[in-house]
Design an enzyme around this catalytic site. Structure first.
Site, PDB file in Angstrom:
ATOM      1  N   LEU A   8       2.178  23.242  -2.895  1.00 12.57           N
ATOM      2  CA  LEU A   8       1.754  22.845  -1.548  1.00 12.57           C
ATOM      3  C   LEU A   8       2.533  21.600  -1.123  1.00 12.57           C
ATOM      4  O   LEU A   8       2.500  20.571  -1.806  1.00 12.57           O
ATOM      5  CB  LEU A   8       0.256  22.549  -1.520  1.00 12.57           C
ATOM      6  CG  LEU A   8      -0.653  23.643  -2.090  1.00 12.57           C
ATOM      7  CD1 LEU A   8      -2.120  23.283  -1.861  1.00 12.57           C
ATOM      8  CD2 LEU A   8      -0.339  25.009  -1.494  1.00 12.57           C
ATOM      9  N   ARG A  15       0.940   7.987   5.237  1.00 10.86           N
ATOM     10  CA  ARG A  15       0.936   6.628   4.677  1.00 10.86           C
ATOM     11  C   ARG A  15       2.286   6.202   4.082  1.00 10.86           C
ATOM     12  O   ARG A  15       2.485   5.050   3.735  1.00 10.86           O
ATOM     13  CB  ARG A  15      -0.168   6.510   3.605  1.00 10.86           C
ATOM     14  CG  ARG A  15      -1.534   6.274   4.211  1.00 10.86           C
ATOM     15  CD  ARG A  15      -2.617   6.323   3.167  1.00 10.86           C
ATOM     16  NE  ARG A  15      -2.854   7.685   2.709  1.00 10.86           N
ATOM     17  CZ  ARG A  15      -3.536   7.994   1.601  1.00 10.86           C
ATOM     18  NH1 ARG A  15      -4.003   7.046   0.829  1.00 10.86           N
ATOM     19  NH2 ARG A  15      -3.733   9.249   1.277  1.00 10.86           N
ATOM     20  N   GLY A 140     -11.796  14.759  -5.478  1.00  9.20           N
ATOM     21  CA  GLY A 140     -12.848  15.770  -5.504  1.00  9.20           C
ATOM     22  C   GLY A 140     -13.544  15.725  -6.865  1.00  9.20           C
ATOM     23  O   GLY A 140     -12.910  15.497  -7.892  1.00  9.20           O
ATOM     24  N   TYR A 365      45.522  -0.079  -6.291  1.00  6.82           N
ATOM     25  CA  TYR A 365      44.951   1.108  -5.671  1.00  6.82           C
ATOM     26  C   TYR A 365      45.812   2.318  -6.009  1.00  6.82           C
ATOM     27  O   TYR A 365      47.027   2.314  -5.780  1.00  6.82           O
ATOM     28  CB  TYR A 365      44.874   0.957  -4.140  1.00  6.82           C
ATOM     29  CG  TYR A 365      44.464   2.261  -3.490  1.00  6.82           C
ATOM     30  CD1 TYR A 365      43.170   2.757  -3.657  1.00  6.82           C
ATOM     31  CD2 TYR A 365      45.381   3.035  -2.766  1.00  6.82           C
ATOM     32  CE1 TYR A 365      42.789   3.972  -3.116  1.00  6.82           C
ATOM     33  CE2 TYR A 365      45.000   4.259  -2.220  1.00  6.82           C
ATOM     34  CZ  TYR A 365      43.713   4.729  -2.396  1.00  6.82           C
ATOM     35  OH  TYR A 365      43.342   5.935  -1.875  1.00  6.82           O
TER      36      TYR A 365
HETATM   37  C1  UD1 Z   1      -7.038  17.379  -2.807  1.00  5.46           C
HETATM   38  C2  UD1 Z   1      -8.268  18.103  -3.329  1.00  5.46           C
HETATM   39  C3  UD1 Z   1      -9.127  17.138  -4.128  1.00  5.46           C
HETATM   40  C4  UD1 Z   1      -8.314  16.544  -5.255  1.00  5.46           C
HETATM   41  C5  UD1 Z   1      -7.047  15.904  -4.707  1.00  5.46           C
HETATM   42  C6  UD1 Z   1      -6.146  15.474  -5.842  1.00  5.46           C
HETATM   43  C7  UD1 Z   1      -8.778  19.739  -1.602  1.00  5.46           C
HETATM   44  C8  UD1 Z   1      -9.674  20.118  -0.480  1.00  5.46           C
HETATM   45  N1  UD1 Z   1      -9.023  18.610  -2.206  1.00  5.46           N
HETATM   46  O1  UD1 Z   1      -7.510  16.399  -1.912  1.00  5.46           O
HETATM   47  O2  UD1 Z   1     -10.245  17.806  -4.667  1.00  5.46           O
HETATM   48  O3  UD1 Z   1      -9.078  15.609  -5.965  1.00  5.46           O
HETATM   49  O4  UD1 Z   1      -6.312  16.838  -3.896  1.00  5.46           O
HETATM   50  O5  UD1 Z   1      -5.045  14.764  -5.328  1.00  5.46           O
HETATM   51  O6  UD1 Z   1      -7.861  20.494  -1.910  1.00  5.46           O
HETATM   52  N2  UD1 Z   1      -1.437  20.248   1.932  1.00  5.46           N
HETATM   53  C9  UD1 Z   1      -0.844  21.248   2.653  1.00  5.46           C
HETATM   54  N3  UD1 Z   1      -1.451  21.703   3.778  1.00  5.46           N
HETATM   55  C10 UD1 Z   1      -2.632  21.222   4.202  1.00  5.46           C
HETATM   56  C11 UD1 Z   1      -3.246  20.189   3.459  1.00  5.46           C
HETATM   57  C12 UD1 Z   1      -2.621  19.736   2.329  1.00  5.46           C
HETATM   58  O7  UD1 Z   1       0.238  21.721   2.301  1.00  5.46           O
HETATM   59  O8  UD1 Z   1      -3.124  21.698   5.235  1.00  5.46           O
HETATM   60  C13 UD1 Z   1      -0.772  19.764   0.731  1.00  5.46           C
HETATM   61  C14 UD1 Z   1      -0.359  18.321   0.892  1.00  5.46           C
HETATM   62  O9  UD1 Z   1       0.965  18.218   1.372  1.00  5.46           O
HETATM   63  C15 UD1 Z   1      -0.471  17.811  -0.525  1.00  5.46           C
HETATM   64  C16 UD1 Z   1      -1.583  18.669  -1.148  1.00  5.46           C
HETATM   65  O10 UD1 Z   1      -1.682  19.800  -0.324  1.00  5.46           O
HETATM   66  O11 UD1 Z   1       0.710  18.022  -1.251  1.00  5.46           O
HETATM   67  C17 UD1 Z   1      -2.921  17.943  -1.262  1.00  5.46           C
HETATM   68  O12 UD1 Z   1      -3.362  17.632   0.023  1.00  5.46           O
HETATM   69  P1  UD1 Z   1      -4.178  16.307   0.345  1.00  5.46           P
HETATM   70  O13 UD1 Z   1      -4.475  16.277   1.785  1.00  5.46           O
HETATM   71  O14 UD1 Z   1      -3.485  15.148  -0.235  1.00  5.46           O
HETATM   72  O15 UD1 Z   1      -5.525  16.623  -0.454  1.00  5.46           O
HETATM   73  P2  UD1 Z   1      -6.588  15.559  -0.878  1.00  5.46           P
HETATM   74  O16 UD1 Z   1      -7.444  15.239   0.281  1.00  5.46           O
HETATM   75  O17 UD1 Z   1      -5.959  14.462  -1.599  1.00  5.46           O
END
Ligand code: UD1
Ligand code: CA
Length: 456
Positions: A8, A15, A140, A365
């Site tokens: 993902l 940030r 989570g 050079y």
């Molecule tokens: C997520 C987990 C959480 C875990 C944490 C660990 C969920 C709902 N929660 O939370 O339980 O403890 O990771 O770091 O999954 N991304 C996408 N598309 C989206 C949203 C996210 O590609 O629509 C990708 C982001 O780029 C990232 C990853 O998914 O690489 C995690 O997304 P992020 O929004 O950071 O999840 P957290 O809220 O941290």
């Protein structure tokens, strides 16, 4: 059992405060997303799909050599939605999919393999990689039932008073049975604190259907994600230490590992000594018994054994054994330097070959040239390879002596066993065995100072 991976990487990474997509920020010289892809391949997973969104074209470009597939998530509606966007990748498959994130580059291949093995051994439909933390922060939470079985994952923002105290957290890394995952994705909703489709809800969906899910814990450090530049530097520090440790365990001396920067694809043979301030990048290979004195940058280069380098920059070039380079030499791409050669201070060499034992000791050079072996370059030689429009080649034979402050106006050829007088501007071929002098003859005007009344 068939395995594939999904990474993902569609999120914004707000940030980071960057124009560049988060996953393209580099750790030890390599984009985070490429670390994760390479780790999947080390874990023997061939089919890899990236879910991209923010900066999709840039992410594609940065990963184009990696032979991965892409799924586009135009709007970031949550991690579950991200996987739904990549359904085409899974639809025709049966087996296991490992789901990781592109912003957590420290994960190790054997941890990925262990996760999958544990998942298969226990016949789980989903297995979560977890850690137990004193401060579970905003991760989570893993909620288990009375029998200790994983029941669900609750996001920090959705936790009740009891759940928030749970110390076991979701790393955001999992593996799933592909068919079960696809069925569960149909049932996701966004009724939660963030109004997102959570991938984590797949766990409770499976559980409610009487399927078994599991969790395996790992070193928290491996699952660290990068959300800010501060975290980027923390991850860099950990990976740098890992890489340096690996080389030290292989017989390389690193005098000050905190100040030594080695990319993760660099190879170094034993008994090489590395002083502080060296930056070794790309596919650099360093031979046995070399000494890298302080402060060099070496990128995509091959350094044979017993070479000494000091305070120099070497790019996409090859240095033969027992040669010394620097201090303050600049070796530019497509240069090949032979064995037992000496490239000294303030010497720049570009797209040239230099033969064995040739000495280019100072202030010189050399560009677009072929130089034989056993030559000696006097101080301040310049190969004049560019006429403002085109570049031309200079060829110098073996055992030639190029006097100080010589210009070699390309294209020109200097044959074997020749001498060039200091201060010459060479524009024509110098035949084998000749001495070339190409400078104005000296004229002395006797008594000139007194005649002009200039004596002090
Ligand atoms: C997520 C987990 C959480 C875990 C944490 C660990 C969920 C709902 N929660 O939370 O339980 O403890 O990771 O770091 O999954 N991304 C996408 N598309 C989206 C949203 C996210 O590609 O629509 C990708 C982001 O780029 C990232 C990853 O998914 O690489 C995690 O997304 P992020 O929004 O950071 O999840 P957290 O809220 O941290
Ligand atoms: Ca995150």
């Amino acid at each position: 059992m068939y395995k594939c991976a999904m990474i993902l990487a569609a999120g914004k990474g707000k940030r980071m405060k960057s124009n560049m997509p988060k996953v393209l920020h580099k750790v030890c010289g390599k984009a985070m997303i490429n670390h994760v892809i390479d780790t999947m391949r080390k874990a023997h997973i061939e089919d890899v799909s990236l879910v991209i969104g923010t900066g999709a074209e840039e992410v594609k470009k940065a990963t184009e050599m990696k032979n991965v597939l892409y799924a586009l998530q135009e709007e970031q509606l949550g991690t579950g939605h991200a996987v739904i966007c990549a359904k085409d990748f899974l639809n025709d498959k049966d087996g296991v999919v490992a789901i990781f994130t592109g912003d957590a580059p420290l994960i190790k291949a054997d941890t990925v393999e262990k996760l999958i093995q544990y998942h298969l051994d226990n016949k789980f439909k989903a297995t979560i990689l977890t850690s137990v933390l004193e401060d579970a922060a905003e991760y989570g939470r893993i909620i288990r039932n009375k029998n200790g079985e994983v029941e669900k994952i609750v996001e920090f923002k959705d936790c009740d008073e009891k759940e928030v105290n749970v110390k076991e957290i979701n790393s955001g890394m999992y593996c799933f049975d592909i068919r079960s995952l696809l069925d569960s994705l149909e049932k996701l909703n966004n009724n939660n604190a963030q109004g997102e489709y959570y991938l984590t809800d797949v766990i409770s969906i499976l559980k409610k259907e009487g399927q078994t899910v599991g969790a395996i814990d790992t070193d928290f450090e491996e699952t660290l994600g990068v959300n800010s530049r501060v975290q980027l530097s923390e991850v860099e520090e950990i990976m740098k230490a890992r890489i340096n440790r690996y080389h030290m365990e292989n017989g390389v001396t690193i005098i000050d590992p905190k100040n030594t920067y080695i990319g993760d694809e660099v190879e170094i043979a034993k008994d090489t000594i590395i002083y502080p301030g060296n930056v070794l990048e790309g596919k650099t290979v360093i031979g046995e018994g070399c000494t890298l004195y302080p402060n060099s940058r070496i990128k995509d280069s091959i350094i044979e054994s017993s070479v000494n380098i000091q305070s120099s920059v070497i790019l996409e070039s090859k240095i033969g054994e027992n040669t010394t380079v620097g201090p303050f030499a600049y070796i530019r791409p497509e240069t090949t330097i032979g064995k037992k050669a000496r490239i000294g201070d303030f010497v720049e060499i570009k797209k040239s070959t230099i033969g064995d034992g040739t000495k280019v000791s100072h202030l010189t050079y050399i560009g677009d040239a072929e130089v034989g072996s056993g030559c000696n370059f006097g101080c301040g030689t310049v190969v004049v390879n560019y006429d403002g429009q085109k570049k031309y080649k200079t060829i110098i034979g073996n055992n030639s002596f190029i006097g100080c402050n010589t210009n070699l106006v390309s294209p020109v050829e200097v044959k074997d066993n020749t001498y060039i007088a200091a201060g010459s501007t060479i524009t024509k071929e110098v035949p084998e065995g000749a001495l070339a002098i190409a400078r104005a003859k000296q004229v002395n005007k006797e008594g000139w100072v007194d005649k002009k009344g200039l004596r002090k």
